[in-house]
Design an enzyme around this catalytic site. Structure first.
Site, PDB file in Angstrom:
ATOM      1  N   GLU A 116      16.988   2.447 -15.012  1.00  0.00           N
ATOM      2  CA  GLU A 116      16.097   3.510 -14.520  1.00  0.00           C
ATOM      3  C   GLU A 116      15.101   2.935 -13.515  1.00  0.00           C
ATOM      4  OE1 GLU A 116      14.119   5.081 -18.028  1.00  0.00           O
ATOM      5  OE2 GLU A 116      15.962   4.876 -19.199  1.00  0.00           O
ATOM      6  N   LYS A 118      11.360   2.366 -12.251  1.00  0.00           N
ATOM      7  CA  LYS A 118      10.099   2.334 -12.993  1.00  0.00           C
ATOM      8  C   LYS A 118       9.056   3.091 -12.175  1.00  0.00           C
ATOM      9  CE  LYS A 118       6.953  -0.480 -15.589  1.00  0.00           C
ATOM     10  NZ  LYS A 118       5.781   0.200 -15.086  1.00  0.00           N
ATOM     11  N   ASP A 120       5.653   4.798 -10.893  1.00  0.00           N
ATOM     12  CA  ASP A 120       4.267   4.359 -10.914  1.00  0.00           C
ATOM     13  C   ASP A 120       3.389   5.577 -11.167  1.00  0.00           C
ATOM     14  OD1 ASP A 120       2.444   2.405 -10.851  1.00  0.00           O
ATOM     15  OD2 ASP A 120       2.417   2.139  -8.682  1.00  0.00           O
ATOM     16  N   TYR A 226       9.176  12.947 -15.024  1.00  0.00           N
ATOM     17  CA  TYR A 226      10.542  12.574 -15.403  1.00  0.00           C
ATOM     18  C   TYR A 226      10.519  12.054 -16.839  1.00  0.00           C
ATOM     19  CZ  TYR A 226      12.389  12.820 -10.619  1.00  0.00           C
ATOM     20  OH  TYR A 226      12.808  13.246  -9.396  1.00  0.00           O
ATOM     21  N   LYS A 334      10.462  -6.023 -12.329  1.00  0.00           N
ATOM     22  CA  LYS A 334       9.544  -5.502 -11.311  1.00  0.00           C
ATOM     23  C   LYS A 334       9.860  -6.023  -9.914  1.00  0.00           C
ATOM     24  CE  LYS A 334       5.290  -4.341 -12.825  1.00  0.00           C
ATOM     25  NZ  LYS A 334       4.155  -4.134 -13.284  1.00  0.00           N
ATOM     26  N   CYS A 428     -17.035  -4.421  25.916  1.00  0.00           N
ATOM     27  CA  CYS A 428     -15.638  -4.799  25.675  1.00  0.00           C
ATOM     28  C   CYS A 428     -15.514  -6.312  25.484  1.00  0.00           C
ATOM     29  CB  CYS A 428     -14.791  -4.332  26.850  1.00  0.00           C
ATOM     30  SG  CYS A 428     -13.109  -4.947  26.793  1.00  0.00           S
ATOM     31  N   CYS A 431     -13.570  -7.629  28.822  1.00  0.00           N
ATOM     32  CA  CYS A 431     -14.089  -7.581  30.196  1.00  0.00           C
ATOM     33  C   CYS A 431     -15.576  -7.280  30.265  1.00  0.00           C
ATOM     34  CB  CYS A 431     -13.318  -6.560  31.013  1.00  0.00           C
ATOM     35  SG  CYS A 431     -13.740  -4.860  30.589  1.00  0.00           S
ATOM     36  N   CYS A 446     -12.820   0.896  25.811  1.00  0.00           N
ATOM     37  CA  CYS A 446     -13.403   0.152  26.915  1.00  0.00           C
ATOM     38  C   CYS A 446     -13.330   1.052  28.147  1.00  0.00           C
ATOM     39  CB  CYS A 446     -12.589  -1.120  27.143  1.00  0.00           C
ATOM     40  SG  CYS A 446     -12.888  -1.853  28.754  1.00  0.00           S
ATOM     41  N   CYS A 452     -10.249  -4.519  33.317  1.00  0.00           N
ATOM     42  CA  CYS A 452     -10.105  -5.163  32.007  1.00  0.00           C
ATOM     43  C   CYS A 452      -8.755  -5.888  31.863  1.00  0.00           C
ATOM     44  CB  CYS A 452     -10.245  -4.098  30.925  1.00  0.00           C
ATOM     45  SG  CYS A 452     -10.113  -4.771  29.278  1.00  0.00           S
TER      46      CYS A 452
HETATM   47  N1  5U1 Z   1      11.774   4.478 -16.648  1.00  0.00           N
HETATM   48  C1  5U1 Z   1      11.024   4.079 -17.698  1.00  0.00           C
HETATM   49  N2  5U1 Z   1       9.750   3.783 -17.616  1.00  0.00           N
HETATM   50  N3  5U1 Z   1       9.363   3.442 -18.847  1.00  0.00           N
HETATM   51  C2  5U1 Z   1       8.140   3.058 -19.289  1.00  0.00           C
HETATM   52  N4  5U1 Z   1      11.467   3.943 -18.954  1.00  0.00           N
HETATM   53  C3  5U1 Z   1      10.422   3.538 -19.692  1.00  0.00           C
HETATM   54  N5  5U1 Z   1      10.332   3.250 -21.004  1.00  0.00           N
HETATM   55  C4  5U1 Z   1       9.145   2.871 -21.486  1.00  0.00           C
HETATM   56  C5  5U1 Z   1       8.021   2.766 -20.644  1.00  0.00           C
HETATM   57  C6  5U1 Z   1       6.716   2.343 -21.169  1.00  0.00           C
HETATM   58  O1  5U1 Z   1       8.970   2.574 -22.792  1.00  0.00           O
HETATM   59  C7  5U1 Z   1      10.033   2.638 -23.727  1.00  0.00           C
HETATM   60  C8  5U1 Z   1      11.055   1.590 -23.519  1.00  0.00           C
HETATM   61  C9  5U1 Z   1       9.387   2.438 -25.076  1.00  0.00           C
END
Ligand code: 5U1
Length: 693
Positions: A116, A118, A120, A226, A334, A428, A431, A446, A452
């Site tokens: 999957e 990860k 943010d 998600y 990561k 400037c 110049c 300028c 210049c």
């Molecule tokens: N895609 C994904 N992100 N994530 C974060 N899966 C996933 N699983 C997590 C976490 C903290 O924790 C489980 C494996 C427990």
């Protein structure tokens, strides 16, 4: 000091720092250092604890996930703890993880993995009872989170009622709430417009939006979700039989033994599943998945900071179990850090080809996003004010994909005593001409355009171009060569060139040299309008130059005109007038202009009598696309016949020339009873007065 007391001190310092960063990150939503610094400190602490178990205390941050919940929200105890993930940062570290699994399972690495991206964002747990959304909570410290039910309820992609009829009586869905990149850009653009604080990245924006006490604000923030797993799942599952009658069954009848299939089950219930999630046959496919996601990262609509790999088989997951902070069956692999800490050592000011002056940050070199970065743009004065940055500050620097490095924020906690304010130059740096920030413009410029060093090549190319002085035999490449070989510095120097010094240049034969000398000789005879245009004064295009020539008649008068009298000229507003005055105030520009005046000549402009200006006192507006004559050309011709050409329509307008796809101006003209001409009508009118295509 003994080694053990030094170590103890370091462990104590690490506890304090990590706790402080945890608090800023999880509780205040205001991280002061990038994740990479946090990860580094945590890693150092874990390494020390592994080597010296006596130093591992119960209150160590390594035993804890995240920080305490905010007091303003009520608290929710997680029925199943919400864990976090351990990280690896290289193929070797991944292989070590794989080996640990094989050792524990006492088998080969031929186990399937769910792969999957990860995300943010922010981990949340959503609880459905009998298919109805009843509660949502943050991770908090893993055991207790904050009740953010009302906020999560507003996220459009999260169903308030599960689809279908087969689901457990109680189902906790775990996943990530995030802000898509496009929504983040829009949110920050709006904040900048309103002069409000911006968010440093989509993660902070998502966290800030979720932690709103007023869920109406969250609802406007365009968050997404998600699912990546399940938390508590009740034993009792309700299903429908073939005849559509509801009956109850046990969890194991319904729940898949594959993590990937469980995500598909959630998807079938209406929960969003990340489209990039894949089931891998075995660990051989891990590196390819990682590289593939890394390559497509910039094109994804959401921010990610790595990939996650999970042993797919739930029975194997249960065999592997957990350590204090994370499951043994999953790992975050990561990406190289996109954010790092470094020091702002100095700020220098660069002058661009158009005279824009940009502050450039000189940084202590730092490895980030896969390269060593030692410079970053600071854009302009507003950006410096927004960041509140000083020389010698510790800064967070970000390099994402092939994007230019950016300074994201300043770590105020680390500001040293010798921090110095950043001062913009008054003249400037190349110049020494005056610099100017025009109203409505963010950049400083300028005003020594003709002289210049930074603007030299562009100024000479413009001077020699076809619509300006039109020097035969002098193209852009040759201008660059002449400047690079230091044969010319200003447009005036062109006329001191000799056949001899031109023919000494590489790739310049005698014939080309002769042609250029001839071209220069011919170019000395021009018109006042072309001469004004050739000087490259900011925002003085061909039409404005022609209007200036027609209005003032001599160059002498234009040079000394003040802003007020300049604004009497058609098409010259306050900004253009200011540009013209400042241009002629710069001693270096004046020097070059004087030289050019001695070299070049133009015929006197005939003062047009009233009968040579048949359209005098007639106001025209041009709209839509003109197919046979450019809008500027048409405007110039109408003005040469004495007409006034305005940009907006009013009851005082005499004619609207409506080209193709004319819009609201046409409707307005019809409403006001203004006479409407087609493009052909206008061409006929011009032809009547001796102007044809
Ligand atoms: N895609 C994904 N992100 N994530 C974060 N899966 C996933 N699983 C997590 C976490 C903290 O924790 C489980 C494996 C427990």
């Amino acid at each position: 000091m003994t080694e053990s007391s030094t170590l103890q001190k370091r462990v104590f310092a690490l506890h304090q720092l990590i706790n402080q960063y945890n608090h800023q990150y999880y509780v205040l939503d205001e991280p002061s250092v990038p994740d990479v610094e946090y990860d580094r400190l945590m890693r150092e602490l874990i390494d020390i604890e592994l080597q010296h178990p006596a130093l591992k205390t119960l209150d160590s941050p390594s035993q804890k996930v995240g920080g305490e919940p905010l007091k303003a929200f009520t608290q929710v105890e997680h029925q199943v703890p919400m864990l976090s993930l351990d990280n690896v940062f290289s193929a070797q570290e991944w292989q070590a993880f794989d080996k640990r699994i094989q050792d524990r399972l006492k088998s080969t690495h031929d186990y399937a993995l769910c792969a999957e991206p990860k995300l943010d964002g922010l981990a949340v747990s959503i609880r459905y009872e009998n298919g109805i959304f009843v509660q949502a909570a943050t991770r908090g410290d893993g055991t207790t989170g904050e009740n953010i039910t009302e906020n999560v309820r507003t996220i459009k992609s999260i169903p308030l009622k599960l689809q279908g009829n087969d689901f457990p009586a109680i189902l906790e869905v775990r996943g990530e709430v995030f802000m898509p990149k496009a929504s983040f850009e829009q949110l920050n653009a709006k904040a900048i417009k309103k002069g409000e604080k911006t968010f440093a990245n989509p993660r902070n924006a998502a966290a800030g939006s979720l932690r709103q006490l007023d869920s109406k604000i969250t609802a406007q923030r365009n968050l997404a979700f998600y699912a990546y797993g399940m938390g508590y799942v009740s034993d009792v599952v309700s299903v429908l039989d073939e005849s559509g009658k509801k009956f109850e069954t046990q969890q194991e009848e319904w729940l898949s033994n594959s993590h990937y299939q469980r995500l598909c089950q959630l998807k079938a219930l209406g929960l969003p599943m990340c489209p990039e999630v894949k089931l891998l046959k075995n660990a051989d496919d891990v590196e390819a998945f990682y590289q593939n996601i890394l390559t497509s990262r910039a094109a994804l609509s959401y921010e990610i900071d790595g990939t996650v790999f999970k042993v797919d088989n739930i029975t194997l997951q249960e065999k592997l179990g957990f350590v204090a902070r994370a499951p043994r069956w999953a790992i975050a692999y990561k990406f190289p850090a996109q954010e790092e800490l470094t020091t702002l050592e100095d700020v220098e000011f660069q002058v661009g080809r158009t005279g824009a002056i940009t502050p450039v940050a000189r940084l202590k070199p730092v490895f980030v996003g896969g390269v060593t970065v030692s410079n970053a743009t600071l854009h302009n004065q507003d950006e410096i004010t927004r960041l509140g940055i000083k020389i010698n500050d510790t800064v967070v620097i970000r390099r994402a994909g092939d994007v230019i490095p950016q300074i994201v924020s300043v770590v105020i906690d680390k500001r040293p005593e010798n921090a110095k304010d950043i001062h913009f130059p008054n003249t400037c740096p190349v110049c020494d001409s005056e610099v100017l920030r025009l109203e409505g413009e963010a950049v400083l410029r300028c005003t020594g355009g003709l002289f210049c060093g930074a603007q030299r090549k562009e100024a000479i190319k413009h001077f020699a171009s076809r619509k300006a002085i039109d020097i035969d035999g002098l193209g852009d490449k040759l201008v660059e060569q002449l400047v690079d070989e230091k044969l010319i510095q200003t447009p005036a120097d062109l006329f001191n060139l000799t056949e001899l010094n031109i023919s000494t240049m590489e790739r310049m034969g005698k014939k080309s040299a002769q042609n250029l000398i001839k071209g220069l000789q011919n170019a000395k005879q021009t018109t006042l309008a072309k001469f004004i245009y050739s000087l490259g004064i900011r925002e003085v295009g061909e039409t404005t130059a022609a209007n200036l020539a027609q209005h003032f008649l001599t160059f002498e008068k234009i040079k000394i005109a003040d802003e007020e009298s300049l604004q009497q000229v058609p098409d010259v507003g306050a900004v253009v007038a200011q540009n013209i005055v400042l241009f002629f105030q710069q001693p270096h520009n004046v020097e070059v202009v004087n030289e050019l005046e001695n070299i070049m000549s133009w015929p006197a402009i005939e003062v047009k009598s009233e009968d040579q200006q048949p359209l005098l006192n007639q106001t025209f507006v041009l709209t839509g696309t003109l197919n046979q004559m450019g809008r500027n050309e048409a405007k110039g011709h109408l003005q040469s016949l004495g007409a006034k050409v305005s940009g907006s329509i009013s009851a005082k307008t005499h004619f609207l020339v409506a080209g193709e796809k004319a819009g609201s101006k046409l409707t307005k003209a019809q409403d006001l009873g203004v006479e409407v001409l087609t493009e052909q009508d206008m061409l006929n009118l011009l032809a009547m007065h001796g102007i044809s295509l």
